[in-house]
Design a protein around this motif. Structure first.
Motif, PDB file in Angstrom:
ATOM      1  N   ALA A  29     -22.292  27.180  20.638  1.00 40.10           N
ATOM      2  CA  ALA A  29     -21.162  26.768  19.806  1.00 40.10           C
ATOM      3  C   ALA A  29     -20.113  26.031  20.625  1.00 40.10           C
ATOM      4  CB  ALA A  29     -20.536  27.987  19.132  1.00 40.10           C
ATOM      5  N   VAL A  30     -19.933  26.428  21.885  1.00 40.80           N
ATOM      6  CA  VAL A  30     -18.992  25.728  22.762  1.00 40.80           C
ATOM      7  C   VAL A  30     -19.409  24.278  22.950  1.00 40.80           C
ATOM      8  CG1 VAL A  30     -18.069  25.633  25.112  1.00 40.80           C
ATOM      9  CG2 VAL A  30     -18.304  27.824  23.968  1.00 40.80           C
ATOM     10  N   LEU A 502     -17.658  25.095  30.657  1.00 32.40           N
ATOM     11  CA  LEU A 502     -18.638  26.115  31.033  1.00 32.40           C
ATOM     12  C   LEU A 502     -17.997  27.499  31.100  1.00 32.40           C
ATOM     13  CD1 LEU A 502     -20.819  24.419  33.806  1.00 32.40           C
ATOM     14  CD2 LEU A 502     -21.587  25.279  31.615  1.00 32.40           C
ATOM     15  N   LEU A 503     -16.772  27.555  31.631  1.00 35.21           N
ATOM     16  CA  LEU A 503     -16.082  28.844  31.733  1.00 35.21           C
ATOM     17  C   LEU A 503     -15.855  29.468  30.359  1.00 35.21           C
ATOM     18  CD1 LEU A 503     -13.415  28.252  34.535  1.00 35.21           C
ATOM     19  CD2 LEU A 503     -15.343  29.833  34.593  1.00 35.21           C
ATOM     20  N   ILE A 504     -15.572  28.641  29.360  1.00 35.47           N
ATOM     21  CA  ILE A 504     -15.389  29.181  28.011  1.00 35.47           C
ATOM     22  C   ILE A 504     -16.626  29.953  27.585  1.00 35.47           C
ATOM     23  CG2 ILE A 504     -15.105  28.553  25.575  1.00 35.47           C
ATOM     24  CD1 ILE A 504     -13.366  26.239  26.441  1.00 35.47           C
ATOM     25  N   THR A 575     -13.737  24.948  39.992  1.00 35.34           N
ATOM     26  CA  THR A 575     -13.198  25.493  38.738  1.00 35.34           C
ATOM     27  C   THR A 575     -13.976  26.728  38.292  1.00 35.34           C
ATOM     28  OG1 THR A 575     -14.577  23.884  37.540  1.00 35.34           O
ATOM     29  CG2 THR A 575     -12.271  23.318  37.891  1.00 35.34           C
ATOM     30  N   ILE A 576     -15.288  26.714  38.437  1.00 34.33           N
ATOM     31  CA  ILE A 576     -16.087  27.868  38.017  1.00 34.33           C
ATOM     32  C   ILE A 576     -15.758  29.078  38.877  1.00 34.33           C
ATOM     33  CG2 ILE A 576     -18.433  28.782  37.895  1.00 34.33           C
ATOM     34  CD1 ILE A 576     -19.387  26.029  37.060  1.00 34.33           C
ATOM     35  N   ILE A 577     -15.703  28.891  40.195  1.00 27.47           N
ATOM     36  CA  ILE A 577     -15.416  30.026  41.085  1.00 27.47           C
ATOM     37  C   ILE A 577     -14.013  30.566  40.843  1.00 27.47           C
ATOM     38  CG2 ILE A 577     -15.091  30.680  43.499  1.00 27.47           C
ATOM     39  CD1 ILE A 577     -17.338  28.720  44.214  1.00 27.47           C
TER      40      ILE A 577
END
Length: 632
Positions: A29-30, A502-504, A575-577
């Motif tokens: 969905a994201v 991706l974090l969402i 950003t992910i880390i």
């Protein structure tokens, strides 16, 4: 617990199956809004979204089928005596960590108001950091190639331009990190005028040179500025670019007007203002109005007395300078075109025109200077067009410490204060224009992703409230991602935005794993919301940590990579880390409190029952005791 591997696999699949479905559907969905993005950003995101969605679907299928089957066939129960000493010690450490985490959860359940305040402050901090973070489009890569656009005086000859260009090449080749140089001058598909040229500088491999491309540019620029008669504008070559025109520097801003005179005045005004902005450097324009033109003016009275017509003069000039083919010499093996022109020594100066003779009507040869003279004046070397109207392109690089977002804002503010004529149209082009479009799309993209996830989770959990609980974990990820970018001095670029998208999907799995178990405990086992969420925190702590560490460690090569072009991937890993670290620390404690807050809110306004305000028995002495609450 004494079950056979097959029974354990079946029970495990039954317990985690809906969680996997929820995670899979919400992750996809994201990605749905990314498929409908337009412009350059949409094209970049589309393949990313399709690839990731297919991968997630295949992964979910494997997790629900192959993984349980392999667990039933390959896993075997081992007693504590059969385990290694390392296993026993690590298990003791895990149990100790879970026990300490349980104490922390009980503390936040006793201080729910403070925890809710921290959650709200995280949301506000996310918005504040988004506003202040420097914004970019693509990170500048070091591909091992530097491009130089050169420009000499507008009246330069081909021979002089060649000499100047060779001087630049000699200076560049003296740099120890340069391998070779390719130099081009003359009018072609890229060079529009004779006084412009290009130089491609190939550098040594990244491991064999002392500096990156930007540092080499900084080192070379002062040396090239010392070469008189020509100017060089350097910029690193990029693998990924949206430019549709060659300019002297990296970013472009065009000025357009139907009137050539008004365009020249407006360009000079804007150029002078932009050169004063600290956010910009190496500001240059492709407007070249000072070329040297010469007109041969005929004294028609004298020429008519001599019986000389303009056609006679035109024929002589064509024979002398037109380089027309007058004959062909054939040999046994080849053929040669005969081109007529005056000797090169007569072509270098305008005084050579006086040595030409024109045949009069009487048959005598009359010097051209007898009835003509030369007038010199300034002429444009070229007239650029954008659409149907004349235009000029102003190009610039970024000042030290500034992002493209700072530069775009500064230019827009500066030009708005100039009060230019209404007929003058200005706009960014290439990367700067794509960045402006992405600024409009980024908030809408994130908002669309959140709304889509909320709708999907609402359908899955048959609730208006609990999807908000799951989404409440996201601000902490935003804080972590943007703080990591600020710490490492990296702009919030399109690549970093991919990491945030991706974090969402990744971060909300913490809340999904907790809430999925808590809802089942409430509905199937009759637990109170407090007991249910507390038990969920303890039982799901280990899988939450395992999945987070797997995602975090998977991003480490992106963040630490140092190969050619690694700058393009680094913001994604950072950003992910950063987002996972901060969100993991916060959501493990804020999610239970937010869950109870929205549960009370739903019970009060949706009339689903009496609010549950009692805490766990260790806090308020209740009688309900979870049987598997590790760490009591």
């Amino acid at each position: 617990m004494g079950d056979s591997p097959l029974d354990a696999a079946l029970k495990g699949s039954e317990q985690i199956g809906f969680t996997i479905v929820s995670l899979t559907v919400s992750l996809i969905a994201v990605l749905i809004p990314l498929l409908f993005m337009g412009d350059i950003v949409g094209r970049l995101f589309r393949e990313f979204a399709v690839t990731l969605a297919v991968t997630i679907l295949v992964s979910a299928f494997v997790s629900l089928t192959l993984t349980p089957m392999m667990s039933a066939k390959l896993l075997r129960h081992k007693t504590s005596a059969q385990r290694s000493a390392f296993y026993r010690k690590s298990e003791e450490w895990f149990q100790y960590v879970i026990a300490q985490y349980g104490k922390g959860v009980r503390w936040v359940l006793s201080h729910q108001t403070l925890t809710l305040f921290i959650t709200a402050a995280t949301f506000v901090l996310t918005i504040f950091l988004y506003i202040i973070v420097p914004k970019g489009f693509f990170p500048v890569q070091d591909t091992g190639v530097i491009l130089a656009v050169t420009e000499a005086d507008q009246s330069v000859s081909f021979a002089a331009m060649s000499a100047h260009q060779q001087q630049l090449a000699k200076v560049i080749l003296q740099d120890p990190d340069v391998v070779n140089v390719s130099s081009y001058i003359g009018i072609d598909g890229t060079n529009a005028t004779l006084n412009s040229g290009r130089i491609q500088i190939d550098l040594k491999s990244r491991d064999d040179r002392s500096d990156d491309a930007q540092a080499i540019i900084t080192r070379l620029q002062p040396k090239l500025n010392d070469v008189h008669g020509i100017q060089a504008f350097l910029q690193p070559s990029q693998d990924l670019t949206v430019e549709d025109r060659v300019s002297r520097t990296q970013y472009q801003y065009t000025v357009e007007d139907a009137s050539a005179a008004e365009l020249a005045t407006a360009t000079d005004t804007i150029l002078a203002r932009m050169r004063k902005l600290p956010q910009l450097t190496d500001v240059a324009s492709d407007q070249q109005l000072d070329g040297l033109g010469a007109t041969l003016v005929i004294d028609r009275d004298t020429a008519s007395q001599l019986g000389i017509t303009p056609q006679n003069i035109d024929d002589v000039l064509d024979d002398a300078f037109g380089q027309r083919q007058v004959s062909t010499i054939f040999t046994q093996l080849n053929q040669y075109h005969v081109v007529m022109e005056v000797a090169p020594s007569f072509q270098r100066t305008m005084t050579g025109l006086g040595d030409l003779y024109v045949k009069s009507s009487s048959g005598t040869q009359v010097p051209l200077s007898t009835f003509t003279h030369i007038e010199y004046h300034a002429v444009p070397l070229s007239i650029g067009h954008q659409g149907q109207f004349p235009s000029t392109t102003i190009s610039f690089n970024l000042g030290p410490g500034y992002s493209i977002g700072d530069a775009v804002s500064a230019v827009n503010s500066a030009v708005a204060g100039l009060k230019l004529p209404v007929s003058v149209n200005t706009a960014f082009q290439g990367t700067a224009a794509a960045f402006e479009a992405s600024l409009t799309n980024e908030p809408l993209l994130i908002l669309a992703a959140l709304i889509t996830v909320y709708i999907v989770l609402g359908v899955l959990y048959e609730s208006y409230i609990h999807p908000i609980t799951i989404l409440s974990t996201l601000p902490s990820a935003g804080v972590g991602a943007i703080l990591a970018l600020l710490i490492f001095g990296i702009d919030l670029s399109v690549i970093a935005l991919i990491g945030i998208i991706l974090l969402i999907g990744i971060v909300k799995k913490n809340a999904i794993m907790m809430i999925d178990f808590a809802l089942e405990a409430e509905r199937e086992q009759g637990m109170t919301p407090t007991e249910a969420i507390y038990q969920a925190c303890l039982l799901r702590f280990r899988p939450i940590m395992m999945t987070t560490m797997a995602a975090l460690l998977g991003a480490v090569p992106l963040a630490l990579g140092s190969g050619t072009g690694s700058e393009l991937r680094r913001p994604l890993g950072i950003t992910i880390i950063g987002g996972l670290i901060i969100s993991q620390v916060l959501t493990l404690f804020t999610t239970p409190v937010v869950y109870l807050f929205f549960d009370r809110l739903g019970r009060k306004y949706l009339k689903t029952g009496k609010a549950d305000n009692e805490l766990y028995e260790h806090t308020h002495g209740g009688q309900h005791r979870p049987q598997h609450a590790v760490g009591d």
